[in-house]
Design a protein around this motif. Structure first.
Motif, PDB file in Angstrom:
ATOM      1  N   LYS A  49       5.432  -4.965  29.536  1.00  0.00           N
ATOM      2  CA  LYS A  49       6.795  -5.191  29.032  1.00  0.00           C
ATOM      3  C   LYS A  49       7.395  -6.451  29.657  1.00  0.00           C
ATOM      4  O   LYS A  49       7.982  -7.285  28.970  1.00  0.00           O
ATOM      5  CB  LYS A  49       7.667  -3.969  29.344  1.00  0.00           C
ATOM      6  N   LEU A  50       7.232  -6.589  30.972  1.00  0.00           N
ATOM      7  CA  LEU A  50       7.745  -7.754  31.690  1.00  0.00           C
ATOM      8  C   LEU A  50       7.140  -9.049  31.135  1.00  0.00           C
ATOM      9  O   LEU A  50       7.852 -10.022  30.857  1.00  0.00           O
ATOM     10  CB  LEU A  50       7.421  -7.616  33.179  1.00  0.00           C
ATOM     11  N   LEU A  51       5.825  -9.050  30.960  1.00  0.00           N
ATOM     12  CA  LEU A  51       5.131 -10.247  30.450  1.00  0.00           C
ATOM     13  C   LEU A  51       5.517 -10.542  29.002  1.00  0.00           C
ATOM     14  O   LEU A  51       5.711 -11.702  28.630  1.00  0.00           O
ATOM     15  CB  LEU A  51       3.616 -10.067  30.589  1.00  0.00           C
ATOM     16  N   ASN A  52       5.650  -9.501  28.194  1.00  0.00           N
ATOM     17  CA  ASN A  52       6.062  -9.703  26.799  1.00  0.00           C
ATOM     18  C   ASN A  52       7.472 -10.268  26.699  1.00  0.00           C
ATOM     19  O   ASN A  52       7.748 -11.122  25.854  1.00  0.00           O
ATOM     20  CB  ASN A  52       5.951  -8.397  26.000  1.00  0.00           C
ATOM     21  N   ASN A  53       8.367  -9.795  27.571  1.00  0.00           N
ATOM     22  CA  ASN A  53       9.737 -10.334  27.585  1.00  0.00           C
ATOM     23  C   ASN A  53       9.730 -11.822  27.916  1.00  0.00           C
ATOM     24  O   ASN A  53      10.461 -12.604  27.320  1.00  0.00           O
ATOM     25  CB  ASN A  53      10.606  -9.579  28.607  1.00  0.00           C
ATOM     26  N   ALA A  54       8.892 -12.204  28.872  1.00  0.00           N
ATOM     27  CA  ALA A  54       8.787 -13.622  29.239  1.00  0.00           C
ATOM     28  C   ALA A  54       8.201 -14.430  28.086  1.00  0.00           C
ATOM     29  O   ALA A  54       8.609 -15.562  27.836  1.00  0.00           O
ATOM     30  CB  ALA A  54       7.933 -13.774  30.490  1.00  0.00           C
ATOM     31  N   LEU A  55       7.259 -13.818  27.386  1.00  0.00           N
ATOM     32  CA  LEU A  55       6.596 -14.505  26.268  1.00  0.00           C
ATOM     33  C   LEU A  55       7.559 -14.733  25.097  1.00  0.00           C
ATOM     34  O   LEU A  55       7.453 -15.729  24.390  1.00  0.00           O
ATOM     35  CB  LEU A  55       5.388 -13.679  25.813  1.00  0.00           C
ATOM     36  N   GLU A  56       8.501 -13.816  24.919  1.00  0.00           N
ATOM     37  CA  GLU A  56       9.504 -13.978  23.850  1.00  0.00           C
ATOM     38  C   GLU A  56      10.323 -15.246  24.060  1.00  0.00           C
ATOM     39  O   GLU A  56      10.744 -15.881  23.105  1.00  0.00           O
ATOM     40  CB  GLU A  56      10.444 -12.764  23.821  1.00  0.00           C
ATOM     41  N   LYS A  57      10.536 -15.615  25.323  1.00  0.00           N
ATOM     42  CA  LYS A  57      11.317 -16.821  25.631  1.00  0.00           C
ATOM     43  C   LYS A  57      10.480 -18.087  25.503  1.00  0.00           C
ATOM     44  O   LYS A  57      11.017 -19.172  25.333  1.00  0.00           O
ATOM     45  CB  LYS A  57      11.899 -16.713  27.050  1.00  0.00           C
ATOM     46  N   ASN A  58       9.154 -17.949  25.628  1.00  0.00           N
ATOM     47  CA  ASN A  58       8.276 -19.119  25.543  1.00  0.00           C
ATOM     48  C   ASN A  58       6.905 -18.687  25.026  1.00  0.00           C
ATOM     49  O   ASN A  58       5.980 -18.459  25.796  1.00  0.00           O
ATOM     50  CB  ASN A  58       8.158 -19.778  26.929  1.00  0.00           C
ATOM     51  N   ASN A  59       6.795 -18.601  23.719  1.00  0.00           N
ATOM     52  CA  ASN A  59       5.575 -18.084  23.085  1.00  0.00           C
ATOM     53  C   ASN A  59       4.373 -19.012  23.237  1.00  0.00           C
ATOM     54  O   ASN A  59       3.237 -18.610  23.045  1.00  0.00           O
ATOM     55  CB  ASN A  59       5.834 -17.795  21.595  1.00  0.00           C
ATOM     56  N   LYS A  60       4.615 -20.266  23.629  1.00  0.00           N
ATOM     57  CA  LYS A  60       3.518 -21.238  23.765  1.00  0.00           C
ATOM     58  C   LYS A  60       2.920 -21.246  25.170  1.00  0.00           C
ATOM     59  O   LYS A  60       2.012 -22.017  25.449  1.00  0.00           O
ATOM     60  CB  LYS A  60       4.032 -22.649  23.438  1.00  0.00           C
ATOM     61  N   ASN A  61       3.434 -20.387  26.056  1.00  0.00           N
ATOM     62  CA  ASN A  61       2.975 -20.383  27.444  1.00  0.00           C
ATOM     63  C   ASN A  61       1.604 -19.709  27.535  1.00  0.00           C
ATOM     64  O   ASN A  61       1.481 -18.490  27.533  1.00  0.00           O
ATOM     65  CB  ASN A  61       3.994 -19.662  28.330  1.00  0.00           C
TER      66      ASN A  61
END
Length: 198
Positions: free
Chosen positions: A146-158
């Motif tokens: 969940k934590l990683l997915n939340n971060a990915l929502e802010k920067n999907n290209k990471n």
């Protein structure tokens, strides 16, 4: 540069003798001496001197906290980390260092809490991945995802976050999700050896 450490040490001592306010040379000398187990006291003295010379800069205090953790003097390290947190409230250094002390003491819940506080103030991948690893170690894979997915929502290209998510899914034997994240990385970086290999 030439790995002639005794000569470097001698030169740094000469610079410090010439310039009583030079903090960079003190920090460099402390770093050099910290490689020797018998020079602990001198390292701590240099760091204390540096902190007195430049009370408005956290470098010496941070170095000292990390060094105390290395020496397994965790109570002193925690007290210093708390001081840093109070003295430099706009920086996340104190919280990260408290997290490091808790981690050294194997107090994973408290370490997680400190890193989460730091991450809320100043998000970055290093703290994010430390948090994900801690949650994983505590058997909280769902929270890590969940934590990683939340971060990915802010920067999907990471790509680094995609890679971390893929490895977490892989550890859970969810190969479909892992593959999806590896493929996302390969779309951007077709020659990424780690993603290809995994």
């Amino acid at each position: 540069v030439n790995d002639k450490k005794p000569a470097a040490e001698q030169t740094l001592r000469q610079i410090i003798d010439l310039d009583k306010q030079d903090i960079n040379s003190r920090l460099l000398l402390a770093r050099l001496l910290s490689e020797h187990p018998d020079k602990d006291k001198e390292v701590l003295n240099l760091l204390d001197e540096t902190a007195r010379i430049s009370p408005d800069k956290p470098e010496a205090l941070v170095f000292k906290t990390v060094f105390l953790i290395k020496l397994k003097r965790n109570q002193e390290a925690f007290e210093l980390a708390t001081k840093i947190d109070k003295q430099f409230p706009k920086l996340v250094l104190g919280k990260l260092l408290k997290g490091d002390v808790y981690l050294a003491d194997k107090k994973l819940d408290k370490a997680t809490d400190m890193y989460q506080q730091a991450y809320k103030i100043q998000p970055n991948d290093k703290v994010l991945f430390t948090l994900a690893d801690l949650l994983n170690a505590q058997g909280k894979q769902t929270d890590a995802i969940k934590l990683l997915n939340n971060a990915l929502e802010k920067n999907n290209k990471n790509g680094a976050i995609h890679f971390k998510l893929a490895t977490v899914y892989q550890q859970q034997n969810d190969n479909k999700q892992a593959e999806a994240h590896y493929n996302t990385i390969l779309t951007e970086q077709p020659d990424n050896v780690l993603a290809l290999n995994n």
